[in-house]
Design an enzyme around this catalytic site. Structure first.
Site, PDB file in Angstrom:
ATOM      1  N   ARG A 153       0.872  -1.294  -0.142  1.00 56.93           N
ATOM      2  CA  ARG A 153       0.183  -0.100  -0.292  1.00 56.93           C
ATOM      3  C   ARG A 153       0.562   1.537  -0.010  1.00 56.93           C
ATOM      4  O   ARG A 153       0.558   1.918  -0.881  1.00 56.93           O
ATOM      5  CB  ARG A 153      -0.603  -0.441   1.230  1.00 56.93           C
ATOM      6  N   GLU A 171       1.678   1.729  -3.672  1.00 52.06           N
ATOM      7  CA  GLU A 171       0.989   2.025  -4.522  1.00 52.06           C
ATOM      8  C   GLU A 171       1.239   3.543  -4.152  1.00 52.06           C
ATOM      9  O   GLU A 171       0.330   4.305  -5.354  1.00 52.06           O
ATOM     10  CB  GLU A 171       0.299   1.504  -4.383  1.00 52.06           C
ATOM     11  N   SER A 179      15.121  15.172   0.984  1.00 56.39           N
ATOM     12  CA  SER A 179      16.193  14.477   1.604  1.00 56.39           C
ATOM     13  C   SER A 179      15.010  13.330   1.905  1.00 56.39           C
ATOM     14  O   SER A 179      14.701  13.041   3.119  1.00 56.39           O
ATOM     15  CB  SER A 179      16.908  14.822   2.347  1.00 56.39           C
TER      16      SER A 179
END
Lengths: 164, 164, 164, 164, 164, 164, 164, 164, 164, 164
Positions: free
Chosen positions: C104, C107, C130
């Site tokens: 997830r 994604e 960063s």
């Protein structure tokens, strides 16, 4: 007349639109990146990176580019529009690189990557060499036997990992 | 006591057998690659590369390694046997590298690869920078604001493509 | 007694050696990362990252780990040796992640990556956030309907691309 | 005049058709996502996601988009038709991302994924943080030394695995 | 005596440690998943998923497993320890699956994925069918010609994309 | 007016030519797959599969499609020609799917694949569930709390491995 | 009239622009690479490599190409412009090669790669055979039974690894 | 004493069992492949291929191997058993090869593959150069400047495609 | 009128130019490959392979193709030009094949590959079955229950590995 | 004594446990698959597939195997246990196959896959040739010139796609 780097048609689909404009003008004026870089007051690698869409330009850079490349006003406006956004870096290159010259650089990372890490860690502690706060240059040396040597220098800020 | 680079257990399967011997001795003596390299009269990156199986040793190198690492005769013999063949380079590294420090080097090739090629071709003609007739070093610079900078220099012989 | 995160045997080969030591002790004392983190004065995500070999420890961290995990002196020495080097990050994870929870997060990068870039560029200019000068935390919220929400905060230094 | 995020020609083939329409209008009006988002009453990341085809619009969103982007009726109709279906998410991005800014987000998942899982499991039990019942935002902080920090917040509903 | 599903040695490295314990006991008692599932009051697919490390158990599940599998106390304790953490799902399967039976399921997703999406979107709007708030079952039908048909039912909560 | 599934421009290159014709007509008439399916006497998933080039049509199907989509004779002839050959299935989908909805189906195979195999083998013996002698449907359920649930049913003929 | 090698339309997108020009002229004049190579005083493999964008030309090569291919002045100018830059090698070929003839060469590397390395190391020490300072040729032999044999000779400079 | 090719520990898992036996004996006797090959009356590349499991042996080959490697009867019997089956070729090498020496051979196929095909087709017609009815050898040349050149010759039967 | 195999638009980019010409003519005349093959005196699989660019034609083949496909002179000349070179085989197919019919053939190799090798080695010794000196055919059988069976026969010359 | 197919050590990790047992016994008795197959009344390819874990056995098959392989009771019991579950097919083979013999079969699918599909569709309609309701055999032919030809026959049930 010596040969210069030009637009490669096999990359056409993967290069940003300004690459077409800039390389076409470069070819017409037959200029090297070294000659163009002088006009911008930047390093020639940075200028080549601009052509390939890997570096950002200031308005002064665009002025200088248009001037040294002999662009007319309409061309310059087109270039300004093409360079108005933020660069999308890294899209051009297939990895591993198939081009022999670029593959050699990749091979250096593949063979010496852990050695660089080991030495950098011992010199600087836990962290990385930045590829963003970073500059690079290419130099040519000729030894006493007349052999040419390419020297690439990479200089990056050391960033220690934050403790949290 | 400052920290040194050690054998990483997640790489155990992919490292050649001498890596185990050498890193173990290095840890016991708590030496940096810089300290070891002085004894061999070689660059510390080359020495780290020996530890990772990416570079060859002369009999004198093995002598010096055994000496500086405080190896007994039996250990030295084991090391000699482990270093008797020709290196198999490049097997250790998964590409793209997942280690952040090494990825930054990979990213430099990805972003600036075409720019390096363009500039190198204009400076040297059609060819490559050798990764074999090649040396490299790592240096540390500190700027006036106290920031550290890592400087990597790569120097490779220029090889023009043969005409045939 | 509530469930805690433990060592997963399917990852055994890819985890650094300290993961075995630390997770075993954690299971024996049945402690959460939150409990351990308090003792170290660090964030629980950072502490979990130490267990997985993704973050460095100070000598004080090791002291605190040994204390809170109830390690005897011999175990503590073993842990010190296992944590003596520099972390090799990123080796554990196969990408794309197959674990549903971690997928997830992947994604989110896949779907919103360009949106993040577009917004970050407009807010900060040309550069990156960063992942090294970086901290992160996880929080739990419960809304009025009794639903739980996970809140992940990532905070990274903005690094502008150098001009060269 | 400050720089804004624009349509990147190297992505042209992989972006949905509305991306062309929307980015062109955005460039002409020279608006930031923050400015557009105010008009829609939505978060700027969500609006950028709409531009990249990763989020759905209501008819009111389309109205607001047309208004703030100064679209004429014919353009607005075209946009309505382009936004009439359901989004196909995730098609745009090559993974691993080559763009350095987006790679840093990917690297965070790669390095801290297991740590997030361990901490989330201990806080919430067996389940996942939804990437669907989900919102996110980007904020800018400046510390006392004048450094900028990007703060990304992700908030997702916790979904426990069903027992069956 | 009819054949049952057993531990497959080609998967040994990729299965979690409890798989060894559970499949060994299952083979000794020669039980089907259906028989075991009855004892747990769960679906047989869920029980097989527990064996493969893809689902979580409650303490009652472990009690029932030990009972139906005829485990002695020491074996039961070992099992409890092996099931104490949170599942790491998805590690077992190489994708695309090479096993013909599983490949057929993969092929269904490959061939009908867009059709499912199109129909689900029209029925439910913009969102996904959850694989977390999810249950599934397998049934056997025999038609009048004596042919057997496998019927797989998947039932997942519909999660609409959040507006933000 | 409710939203319907339309042609997605990011898939344009990978969809068969009839997809363009059919989706355009569907959008013009603003019909759902359910409405079209009624006219053909087929399941709506099968009809969506026809649109995506994953299922074959009879001459009667083409008649019905032309009728319900309000096609003129010339359009119908074009459609007939486009549907004259045999389907080339599976070309459209990149695996793993990046689309979140479709990824969830893929994840079910990834997580439960071995469990399905174990249970199917015990119920049917050594063989596979056909994806060819196969039908599927999608249903919507609403529970007492008003939550929607998607129910996907797959029914495939059981094929035992031949003995030879 | 015997058959000659021509431009293959399935490669069109991946071949550099000069490939189109050169193969078209070659087909019109119906010349073999051997015939063209004689005019350039180069090996036929090198000439084919020029056609595929894998080798550089001198101005004299371009003169000779234009002459033997019967190009008019305007065509010759076009060709000169197309050949003005530095070659981008390696972009054309997908690896592993699917073409059966080329796959056989790849298979030789796959099967005999380690054997070549072992023998070359013993003959030359630690180093590589250059693919840059390199030439190659193809010959035809017919044995006494009338069978034809293809003989490929590769000759590369031996580059020892530098000591540093 | 000059260096010889030995067993590389990083390949241990992927080499057939006879590789262990043969390389150990070779190291003990400190023989080159050239020396061993003389005893077998075969080419040294073929002999190295035997060591790497890429070529078959006759009973006479095994006799000669045992003799030249100074194997005792028990060792010879072990070797005979290890060489009793048919070779499984190609399993050892990861492609693309990471080893620099072997990569150069791969690069030659990548860069010159289409050129070889074009020239071979014109010389022989439609077909392939066999990698089975095939022999190869490695030679060393030293030019007048003292540079060493490696010469690899590959000779394969020409197989025309059957007409059917 | 029965259905015939036609040009599939999803493959358009990867098929050679003659595929367009040939399939268009085939569709216009509504001919099966069997009907065309009779005119050429070749096997229908070979003829389909010609359409897909996987087999070479003689001038007589082109004559026969033009005749049976009812091509006018101008079309025939175009076809002759398109078929003038040597085939580039294998470019069309993505592997693993996504098309279900073709995947089944791939699965046979995947499942029975080692079994074929074991049996072929025992029948023929060390070598391969040529895919070049090779023919194949497809037949239809109907058993007493009215089920259809496809029978594919592959016949290839046995090539023993050369001894060198 | 002629050579037989044996267990290949480079595959050890990927072969199911019965492969070890069966191949060891086969080597001891020095039997070919043809000899073993006679005892089972099955085809030799099916028997080799059993050895590689790609096919199921009946109790009678196990009896026959134990008998022909001369197994003692304890060995037979071990074998029965190893063969008690359902086969997990396809795990052994890396695709694309690197073994030259098996690659040739893969190449046939790659080159002729679309041709097979085109011809099969015209002969049978829309569907597939089953790889499950499937048998295969290998035969040897010798032509009048003394050349050997391998003939592989594959026979699979035709499965038409269901209409739904």
């Amino acid at each position: 007349m010596s040969r210069i780097s030009t637009f490669d048609s096999t990359l056409a689909d993967r290069l940003p639109i300004q690459a077409h404009t800039l390389f076409e003008a470069k070819a017409k004026k037959h200029l090297t990146f070294e000659q163009i870089a002088k006009e911008l007051g930047r390093n020639e690698v940075a200028v080549a990176a601009i052509f390939y869409g890997q570096a950002q330009t200031t308005p002064e850079d665009v002025e200088a580019l248009a001037r040294v490349l002999g662009m007319e006003n309409s061309e310059k406006s087109k270039l300004e529009a093409q360079l108005a956004g933020y660069p999308f870096r890294g899209q051009t290159m297939d990895m591993p690189p198939k081009e022999p010259l670029i593959y050699r650089l990749y091979e250096i990372v593949q063979n010496y990557g852990y050695a660089y890490k080991a030495v950098l860690n011992e010199k600087f502690g836990d962290g990385i060499m930045s590829a963003i706060s970073f500059s690079t240059k290419v130099e040519k040396e000729t030894d006493q036997d007349g052999n040419n040597w390419a020297v690439i220098t990479m200089r990056g800020k050391w960033l220690p990992f934050s403790r949290f």
